[in-house]
Design a protein around this motif. Structure first.
Motif, PDB file in Angstrom:
ATOM      1  N   LEU A  24       0.039  -1.363  -0.183  1.00 45.26           N
ATOM      2  CA  LEU A  24      -0.188  -0.237  -0.003  1.00 45.26           C
ATOM      3  C   LEU A  24       0.822   1.223   0.519  1.00 45.26           C
ATOM      4  O   LEU A  24       0.329   2.608  -0.729  1.00 45.26           O
ATOM      5  N   ARG A  25       2.129   1.504   0.322  1.00 43.43           N
ATOM      6  CA  ARG A  25       2.737   2.090   0.541  1.00 43.43           C
ATOM      7  C   ARG A  25       3.691   2.767  -0.911  1.00 43.43           C
ATOM      8  O   ARG A  25       3.428   3.724  -1.124  1.00 43.43           O
ATOM      9  N   ALA A  26       3.652   1.852  -1.164  1.00 43.96           N
ATOM     10  CA  ALA A  26       4.193   1.906  -2.344  1.00 43.96           C
ATOM     11  C   ALA A  26       3.318   2.527  -3.565  1.00 43.96           C
ATOM     12  O   ALA A  26       3.681   3.102  -4.540  1.00 43.96           O
ATOM     13  N   LEU A  27       2.308   1.332  -3.425  1.00 42.37           N
ATOM     14  CA  LEU A  27       0.546   1.722  -4.353  1.00 42.37           C
ATOM     15  C   LEU A  27       0.289   3.774  -3.874  1.00 42.37           C
ATOM     16  O   LEU A  27       0.148   4.375  -4.911  1.00 42.37           O
ATOM     17  N   GLY A  28      -0.069   3.895  -2.632  1.00 45.71           N
ATOM     18  CA  GLY A  28       0.357   5.701  -2.323  1.00 45.71           C
ATOM     19  C   GLY A  28       1.534   6.769  -3.025  1.00 45.71           C
ATOM     20  O   GLY A  28       1.174   7.475  -3.048  1.00 45.71           O
ATOM     21  N   ARG A  29       3.058   6.025  -3.010  1.00 47.32           N
ATOM     22  CA  ARG A  29       3.752   6.972  -3.613  1.00 47.32           C
ATOM     23  C   ARG A  29       3.496   6.881  -5.770  1.00 47.32           C
ATOM     24  O   ARG A  29       4.433   7.884  -5.694  1.00 47.32           O
ATOM     25  N   ALA A  30       3.493   5.886  -6.433  1.00 44.13           N
ATOM     26  CA  ALA A  30       3.003   5.702  -6.909  1.00 44.13           C
ATOM     27  C   ALA A  30       2.314   6.716  -7.865  1.00 44.13           C
ATOM     28  O   ALA A  30       2.143   7.016  -8.821  1.00 44.13           O
ATOM     29  N   MET A  31       0.527   6.784  -6.799  1.00 49.75           N
ATOM     30  CA  MET A  31      -0.550   6.884  -7.049  1.00 49.75           C
ATOM     31  C   MET A  31       0.183   8.526  -8.256  1.00 49.75           C
ATOM     32  O   MET A  31      -0.831   8.942  -8.468  1.00 49.75           O
ATOM     33  N   VAL A  32       0.978   9.123  -7.019  1.00 47.82           N
ATOM     34  CA  VAL A  32       0.709  10.538  -7.855  1.00 47.82           C
ATOM     35  C   VAL A  32       1.263  10.351  -8.915  1.00 47.82           C
ATOM     36  O   VAL A  32       1.142  11.867  -9.415  1.00 47.82           O
TER      37      VAL A  32
END
Ligand code: PEP
Ligand code: MG
Length: 594
Positions: A380-388
Motif C-alpha cells: 500500500l505504501r508503494a501504491l500510495g507513492r506511485a499514485m501521484v
C-alpha cells in the motif's frame, strides 16, 4: 493423418514450422561409485566448486535476461541462486559424501531426489515451478561435475525457424531462446503461470503448455501447426489444415491491422455508448504493448506476478518502480492495480502457506493481505507513492464482506498519513475498488457498492464459485460455462447494483474477451471491459460494431433463458446480425472457458 493435441494456451500466435525436440536432460550418474577415505575432502571441494560455478552461470543468464526481458522478469532466477546456498541441499550432499563416501555426483543426485519427492507431493503450480528450478540447478551442477559442457542451446536451434518441443522448459533455457529462430514453444508440462509461460509471453513467442507426452510423440523435423491462442498443436497437418490455420492467422493479423487503424479511435458503440477498453497485464513490461495495441488504460494489473517464484517479498522501492512503470505507460489514463491475489494457485515461498485441502476455498487474496499486514502495508505504501504519478486505482481481490474493504481502507489511510509525515507527496484523494468474484459479493453488491469507488467483475472466479467447477480442471471444462443462467443472473445483479449506486462497473475476467460475452456485458451496462493485449483487437471490433440498444435487448433476453445453450445461442444469433462472427471462429471458445 494429422494428430491434434490440446493443451493450455500460454502465449498467443499461430505458427507452422518443423519441430525441434529439445532434451534438456539431467545427465545420468553412474551408480555404485564411491571414493576412498583419503579423497573425501577433495570430493567435497569438487562439489562446492561445481556449486559456485553453477551459481556464476545462473547469475550470467540472469544478467542477460535483465537486458532481454527486463529486470523484474529476471528475478525468476533468484530461487535457483538461493537453492545453491540452501544448507539443507548443500550440507545434505556433503553429509552423503563424508558419511557414505559417495562421489559428489551421486551424493548430489541423492539429495536432489529427496527434495523432488518432498516437492512432488504437491500439485500446486507454484511448487511444480520449484521442481523446474531444481531440475535446472541439478543439470548445471551435474554437468560441471561430469565434465560436460553447458548445453549450447543456440547451436541447437539456429538456422531455420523451428517450433521447440520439450518435456519442460526451465526458465534459464527459455530465456536463451532467440525468437528469430524459435517461433513457437510446446511443452508436455507447465501451467499458464509457470515461469516459462510468462517468459514466452514477454518474448512474444506463441506457446502451448501441458500437452501430455507430446515430446515423446514428435520427432525432429515433423511438421507442426501451433496455435497459442487456442492451445492446440497439430502434428503432420494436411494441406487443408495448414490452409485453414493460415487463413485463421491471416484473419487474426488482419484484425490486428485493423486495430492499428482503430487504436486511436474511441471505443464506442454505433449508437454512441462509450465502453472503456482496458488491458489486463501480468508484468509491468506488458504495459507498453497494451498501450500500442490501443488500450484505454489498465483494467487489471496482477501484482502477484511480482512475487511468483520469489524467496523474499519484493520491497517498497521495487514495487514502487514497477507500479510507476505501468502508470508512466498510461499517463492520464486509469491504471487499476490489484493488491496481491496470493494463495489459490499462486504460492510464493516466503509466505509458508502450507498444504491446504482446498486452496481456492482457502487462505487467498484479500484474506492473506489482511492477515499479513506488514506485507500489505509495504504494497500500500508503494501504491500510495506511485499514485501521484498517474491515475492509479487500487483494487482488492476476492472481497466477500464490507469489513474487508473497510479494514483495507484503514490500512491504506494509515500508510498515506505515514508517507505524508515523511514528506512524500501523496494524493489528496484516491479510488478503492473491489473485485466481485464470489456469489457472496454478488448478492451483497448493493451494500458493497456504498463502500467502494468501483466494481470489477472477475468472471474467472465468479464462474468457478457459482457453478462449483474448478477453473483449472480440464475434465470439467465442459461444465465451466459463463453463460450458465445462474452466472448471467449474478452478472445482472452486480451491474445493476453498481449502476444504481453510480459507481463504475468493469469486467476483467475472461468473459470480457469473449465476443459474445462482451456483447452481453455491454448490454448489462458494464462501463469498462479489460482483456489481455492479444484480445484488444477483437473486442474493440465488437464494441464498434454493435449498438448499445441491441446489446441491452440481447442481455434482457439472456436473463429469461433457462439453459446455458439457450443463453449462448440467443446472444450469438443477435450478435451475428451485426458482426461476421465466422471471422472469430475457432479463435475463441463460445463456452468461454479459460
Ligand atoms: C477473475 O477471477 O476473473 C480474475 C480476473 O482474476 P484472476 O483470473 O487473476 O483470478
Ligand atoms: Mg480472480
Amino acid at each position: 493423418m494429422s494428430v491434434i493435441r490440446d493443451g493450455i494456451p500460454a502465449a498467443p500466435g499461430i505458427v507452422i514450422a518443423p519441430a525441434r525436440v529439445l532434451r534438456w536432460e539431467v545427465p545420468r550418474v553412474p551408480h555404485g561409485v564411491t571414493v576412498p577415505e583419503a579423497q573425501v575432502e577433495a570430493e567435497v571441494q569438487r562439489f562446492l566448486d561445481a556449486c559456485a560455478y553453477a551459481q556464476e552461470r545462473i547469475r550470467a543468464v540472469q544478467a542477460r535476461a535483465e537486458v532481454t526481458v527486463g529486470e523484474v522478469e529476471a528475478r525468476i532466477f533468484d530461487p535457483q541462486v538461493l537453492m545453491l546456498e540452501d544448507a539443507d541441499l548443500v550440507q545434505g550432499t556433503i553429509g552423503y559424501i563424508r558419511d557414505n563416501h559417495l562421489t559428489a555426483e551421486r551424493a548430489f543426485e541423492w539429495r536432489v531426489l529427496e527434495w523432488e519427492s518432498a516437492l512432488s507431493h504437491s500439485s500446486h503450480p507454484m511448487i511444480i515451478d520449484r521442481l523446474a528450478d531444481l531440475a535446472d540447478v541439478q543439470a548445471r551442477v551435474l554437468r560441471r561435475l561430469m565434465g560436460m559442457p553447458d548445453p549450447d542451446l543456440a547451436a541447437r536451434v539456429e538456422g531455420d525457424k523451428v517450433i521447440l518441443i520439450a518435456h519442460e522448459l526451465t526458465p534459464s533455457v527459455t530465456v536463451q531462446l532467440d525468437p528469430k529462430h524459435v517461433i513457437g514453444i510446446a511443452t508436455d508440462l507447465g501451467t499458464r503461470t509457470s515461469h516459462s509461460a510468462i517468459l514466452a509471453r514477454s518474448l512474444d513467442i506463441p506457446c502451448v503448455v501441458s500437452l501430455g507426452n507430446l515430446s515423446e510423440t514428435v520427432r525432429d523435423g515433423d511438421e507442426l501447426i501451433l496455435d497459442g491462442r487456442q492451445g492446440r498443436v497439430v502434428i503432420a497437418p494436411s494441406d487443408e489444415e495448414k490452409e485453414t490455420y493460415r487463413q485463421r492467422d491471416y484473419l487474426v493479423r488482419e484484425w490486428e491491422q485493423e486495430l492499428v487503424l482503430l487504436a486511436h479511435l474511441p471505443s464506442v458503440t454505433r449508437d454512441g455508448t462509450r465502453i472503456e477498453l482496458r488491458s489486463n497485464i501480468d508484468l509491468p513490461g506488458e504495459a507498453e504493448s497494451a498501450r500500442t495495441h490501443g488500450a484505454d488504460g489498465v483494467g487489471l494489473y496482477r501484482t502477484e506476478f511480482l512475487v511468483v517464484g520469489r524467496a523474499t517479498a519484493p520491497g517498497e522501492e521495487e514495487q514502487y518502480a514497477a507500479y510507476r512503470k505501468v502508470a508512466d505507460a498510461f499517463l492520464g489514463q486509469p491504471v487499476i492495480i490489484r493488491t496481491y491475489d496470493l494463495g489459490g494457485d499462486k504460492f510464493p515461498a516466503f509466505l509458508h502457506i502450507g498444504r491446504e485441502e482446498n486452496p481456492f476455498l482457502g487462505w487467498r487474496a484479500i484474506r492473506v493481505c489482511l492477515d499479513e499486514p506488514d506485507m500489505f502495508r509495504t504494497q500500500l505504501r508503494a501504491l500510495g507513492r506511485a499514485m501521484v504519478h498517474g491515475d492509479i486505482r487500487i483494487m482488492l481481490p476476492l472481497v466477500n464482506e464490507i469489513s474487508e474493504v473497510e479494514r483495507s481502507r484503514v490500512l491504506l489511510e494509515e500508510c498515506l498519513a505515514q508517507l505524508r509525515a515523511e514528506g512524500e507527496p501523496v494524493p489528496a484523494t484516491y479510488k478503492l475498488g473491489a473485485m466481485i468474484e464470489t456469489p457472496a459479493a454478488a448478492m451483497l453488491a448493493p451494500e458493497l457498492a456504498k463502500h467502494v469507488d468501483f466494481f470489477s467483475i472477475g468472471t474467472n472466479d465468479l464462474v468457478q464459485y457459482t457453478l462449483a467447477v474448478d477453473r483449472g480442471n480440464s475434465r470439467l471444462a465442459r461444465l465451466y460455462n459463463p453463460f450458465h443462467p445462474a452466472v448471467v443472473r449474478l452478472l445482472d445483479l452486480i451491474t445493476r447494483a453498481g449502476n444504481e449506486a453510480g459507481i463504475e462497473v468493469g469486467v476483467c475476467g475472461e468473459l470480457a474477451a469473449n465476443p459474445v460475452g462482451a456483447f452481453m456485458l455491454i448490454g448489462m451496462r458494464a462501463h469498462s471491459l479489460s482483456v489481455a493485449p492479444s484480445s484488444l483487437a477483437e473486442i474493440k471490433k465488437v464494441i464498434r460494431s454493435v449498438t448499445w440498444e441491441a446489446a441491452a435487448e440481447a442481455a434482457a433476453e439472456a436473463l429469461t433463458a433457462a439453459t446455458p445453450d439457450a443463453v449462448a445461442t440467443g446472444l450469438t444469433q443477435r450478435l451475428s446480425r451485426m458482426l461476421d462472427l465466422g471471422k472469430f471462429n475457432g479463435g475463441y471458445n463460445l463456452s468461454g472457458g479459460e
